[in-house]
Design a protein around this motif. Structure first.
Motif, PDB file in Angstrom:
ATOM      1  N   GLU A   1      23.334  39.423  42.039  1.00  0.00           N
ATOM      2  CA  GLU A   1      23.971  40.195  43.115  1.00  0.00           C
ATOM      3  C   GLU A   1      25.294  40.795  42.658  1.00  0.00           C
ATOM      4  OE1 GLU A   1      25.489  39.572  47.743  1.00  0.00           O
ATOM      5  OE2 GLU A   1      24.385  37.978  46.710  1.00  0.00           O
ATOM      6  N   ILE A   2      26.028  40.069  41.834  1.00  0.00           N
ATOM      7  CA  ILE A   2      27.340  40.571  41.427  1.00  0.00           C
ATOM      8  C   ILE A   2      27.222  41.756  40.479  1.00  0.00           C
ATOM      9  CG2 ILE A   2      27.755  39.132  39.381  1.00  0.00           C
ATOM     10  CD1 ILE A   2      30.607  38.706  40.569  1.00  0.00           C
ATOM     11  N   VAL A   3      26.110  41.838  39.743  1.00  0.00           N
ATOM     12  CA  VAL A   3      25.895  42.988  38.863  1.00  0.00           C
ATOM     13  C   VAL A   3      25.829  44.264  39.691  1.00  0.00           C
ATOM     14  CG1 VAL A   3      24.358  44.009  37.149  1.00  0.00           C
ATOM     15  CG2 VAL A   3      24.682  41.525  37.208  1.00  0.00           C
ATOM     16  N   VAL A   4      25.037  44.221  40.761  1.00  0.00           N
ATOM     17  CA  VAL A   4      24.901  45.377  41.650  1.00  0.00           C
ATOM     18  C   VAL A   4      26.218  45.644  42.369  1.00  0.00           C
ATOM     19  CG1 VAL A   4      23.601  46.364  43.578  1.00  0.00           C
ATOM     20  CG2 VAL A   4      22.462  44.846  41.952  1.00  0.00           C
ATOM     21  N   ALA A   5      26.916  44.584  42.774  1.00  0.00           N
ATOM     22  CA  ALA A   5      28.185  44.751  43.491  1.00  0.00           C
ATOM     23  C   ALA A   5      29.228  45.449  42.625  1.00  0.00           C
ATOM     24  CB  ALA A   5      28.703  43.390  43.955  1.00  0.00           C
ATOM     25  N   VAL A   6      29.290  45.077  41.350  1.00  0.00           N
ATOM     26  CA  VAL A   6      30.244  45.722  40.450  1.00  0.00           C
ATOM     27  C   VAL A   6      29.918  47.207  40.314  1.00  0.00           C
ATOM     28  CG1 VAL A   6      31.038  45.841  38.055  1.00  0.00           C
ATOM     29  CG2 VAL A   6      30.845  43.637  39.199  1.00  0.00           C
TER      30      VAL A   6
ATOM     31  N   TYR B   1      32.301  50.380  41.693  1.00  0.00           N
ATOM     32  CA  TYR B   1      32.792  51.477  40.846  1.00  0.00           C
ATOM     33  C   TYR B   1      32.392  52.834  41.420  1.00  0.00           C
ATOM     34  CZ  TYR B   1      32.874  54.778  36.959  1.00  0.00           C
ATOM     35  OH  TYR B   1      33.070  55.881  36.181  1.00  0.00           O
ATOM     36  N   LEU B   2      31.120  52.960  41.843  1.00  0.00           N
ATOM     37  CA  LEU B   2      30.615  54.239  42.319  1.00  0.00           C
ATOM     38  C   LEU B   2      31.262  54.662  43.641  1.00  0.00           C
ATOM     39  CD1 LEU B   2      26.803  53.818  41.508  1.00  0.00           C
ATOM     40  CD2 LEU B   2      28.456  55.294  40.324  1.00  0.00           C
ATOM     41  N   VAL B   3      31.481  53.712  44.541  1.00  0.00           N
ATOM     42  CA  VAL B   3      31.957  54.052  45.889  1.00  0.00           C
ATOM     43  C   VAL B   3      33.476  53.973  46.001  1.00  0.00           C
ATOM     44  CG1 VAL B   3      31.805  53.475  48.348  1.00  0.00           C
ATOM     45  CG2 VAL B   3      29.776  53.237  46.883  1.00  0.00           C
ATOM     46  N   PHE B   4      34.083  52.959  45.363  1.00  0.00           N
ATOM     47  CA  PHE B   4      35.516  52.724  45.567  1.00  0.00           C
ATOM     48  C   PHE B   4      36.351  52.939  44.308  1.00  0.00           C
ATOM     49  CE2 PHE B   4      33.160  49.966  48.538  1.00  0.00           C
ATOM     50  CZ  PHE B   4      33.606  50.509  49.734  1.00  0.00           C
TER      51      PHE B   4
ATOM     52  N   ASP C   1      36.468  51.103  41.624  1.00  0.00           N
ATOM     53  CA  ASP C   1      36.920  49.865  40.988  1.00  0.00           C
ATOM     54  C   ASP C   1      36.226  49.734  39.631  1.00  0.00           C
ATOM     55  OD1 ASP C   1      38.454  49.204  43.221  1.00  0.00           O
ATOM     56  OD2 ASP C   1      36.759  48.213  44.199  1.00  0.00           O
ATOM     57  N   PHE C   2      36.875  50.223  38.582  1.00  0.00           N
ATOM     58  CA  PHE C   2      36.261  50.251  37.252  1.00  0.00           C
ATOM     59  C   PHE C   2      36.383  48.876  36.595  1.00  0.00           C
ATOM     60  CE2 PHE C   2      36.110  51.108  32.679  1.00  0.00           C
ATOM     61  CZ  PHE C   2      34.946  51.852  32.627  1.00  0.00           C
ATOM     62  N   PRO C   3      35.266  48.265  36.232  1.00  0.00           N
ATOM     63  CA  PRO C   3      35.308  46.932  35.618  1.00  0.00           C
ATOM     64  C   PRO C   3      35.981  46.971  34.248  1.00  0.00           C
ATOM     65  CG  PRO C   3      33.099  47.462  36.434  1.00  0.00           C
ATOM     66  CD  PRO C   3      33.886  48.731  36.453  1.00  0.00           C
ATOM     67  N   ASN C   4      36.795  45.962  33.953  1.00  0.00           N
ATOM     68  CA  ASN C   4      37.427  45.867  32.652  1.00  0.00           C
ATOM     69  C   ASN C   4      36.511  45.129  31.663  1.00  0.00           C
ATOM     70  OD1 ASN C   4      37.666  43.110  33.263  1.00  0.00           O
ATOM     71  ND2 ASN C   4      39.750  43.373  34.034  1.00  0.00           N
TER      72      ASN C   4
END
Length: 308
Positions: A253-258, A262-265, A267-270
């Motif tokens: 679930e967290i894979v999809v959430a990340v 990124y796409l909507v808000f 929030d680019f993962p480091n």
């Protein structure tokens, strides 16, 4: 529940992990203008409205024993509280950060399933859960300094949702999944609505209701729609497979959430987040691989026994 039906349960849990973050995105968008308590109520109102015609078409039974009615209310209570805690968290925190904290829930559920239901929990499943939890820790950033006490809300969600899952499992053999979702939605409305009505005009930021405007109606509908679809997948999954088997898969679930964060808000993962994604995905894929090996082994034994 039979051992040869575990794989469908695994696939349904993966579907839950893909769809549930859409509920989180809709919730975060809604909280920009709508109080957390009202978003929580909307989840159950919309979900109930969607489940009602399906339940009527299937001829789902409305009568239930006193024990089952009590379990419905208990299931709804855990779900209302876990939903409220998580929505309150993501109203301030990035979805991926909050969800990473929530991912202590499968770890909790793994051992609760062993203690309460006697689930078989072998060393490989324990190892997969520990590795997946380690991946979740890589995803989350030190959040207490940034967000303060709100960081504790996802931890509350983790414990509450673990108990929600256990109650769901206890009900799964005695109630059709559609009826279960409908009755839980109705019970959720019964629990939420008096609180919202009481809070009207009080000025309590998270509870005092407002009239939605514009796209807020769409986000509120999305909260209930994706909640209904994803949790139907989860409910059916628990009919086919034990919670100890499904627990490590929650990390997908967290894979999809990340990705959605990124796409909507934006929030680019480091780099550390991407490392966590790799660990989480690898852990989940390992569990699926072990389940497939187990299913093949059971099928081989069944054919061997039948030949005698």
């Amino acid at each position: 529940m039979t051992k040869d039906r575990i794989l469908p349960g695994v696939l349904l849990m993966i579907a839950f992990c893909v769809l549930a973050p859409l509920l989180d995105v809709a919730s975060k968008l809604a909280t920009a203008t709508i109080p957390v308590g009202q978003v929580t109520l909307a989840r159950f109102v919309v979900q109930g409205a969607l489940m009602l015609p399906i339940a009527l078409a299937l001829g789902s039974a409305w009568r239930m024993s006193a024990r089952m009615a009590g379990l419905v209310m208990l299931r709804a209570l855990f779900l209302v509280l876990s939903t409220y805690c998580f929505i309150a968290a993501i109203a301030i925190m990035p979805i991926a950060d909050a969800l990473a904290i929530v991912f202590v829930e499968p770890f909790i559920l793994l051992f609760l399933g062993r203690l309460l239901f006697g689930d078989e929990v072998g060393p490989r499943r324990i190892a997969a859960s520990v590795v997946g939890f380690g991946g979740a820790l890589l995803v989350i950033q030190p959040a207490f300094a940034t967000f303060g006490a709100v960081t504790l809300y996802p931890l509350g969600t983790a414990f509450l949702f673990a108990f929600y899952m256990l109650v769901t499992r206890a009900m799964s053999t005695g109630m059709h999944p559609v009826a279960m979702q409908l009755h839980t939605s109705l019970a959720g409305i019964v629990l939420c609505l008096p609180v919202i009505l009481w809070a009207e005009g009080t000025g309590i930021a998270d509870l005092d209701p407002v009239w939605p405007e514009g796209l807020a109606w769409l986000w509120l509908f999305g909260v209930g729609f994706w909640a209904g679809v994803s949790h139907m997948c989860m409910t059916y999954a628990l009919k086919f497979a034990p919670s100890a088997t499904l627990a490590p898969l929650h990390y997908f679930e967290i894979v999809v959430a990340v990705a959605l964060g990124y796409l909507v808000f934006g929030d680019f993962p480091n780099a550390m987040t991407w490392a966590g994604i790799v660990v989480i995905t690898g852990s989940g894929l390992y569990v699926i691989w072990r389940e497939r090996l187990g299913a093949k082994a059971r099928a081989t034994r069944s054919l061997t026994d039948a030949s005698f």
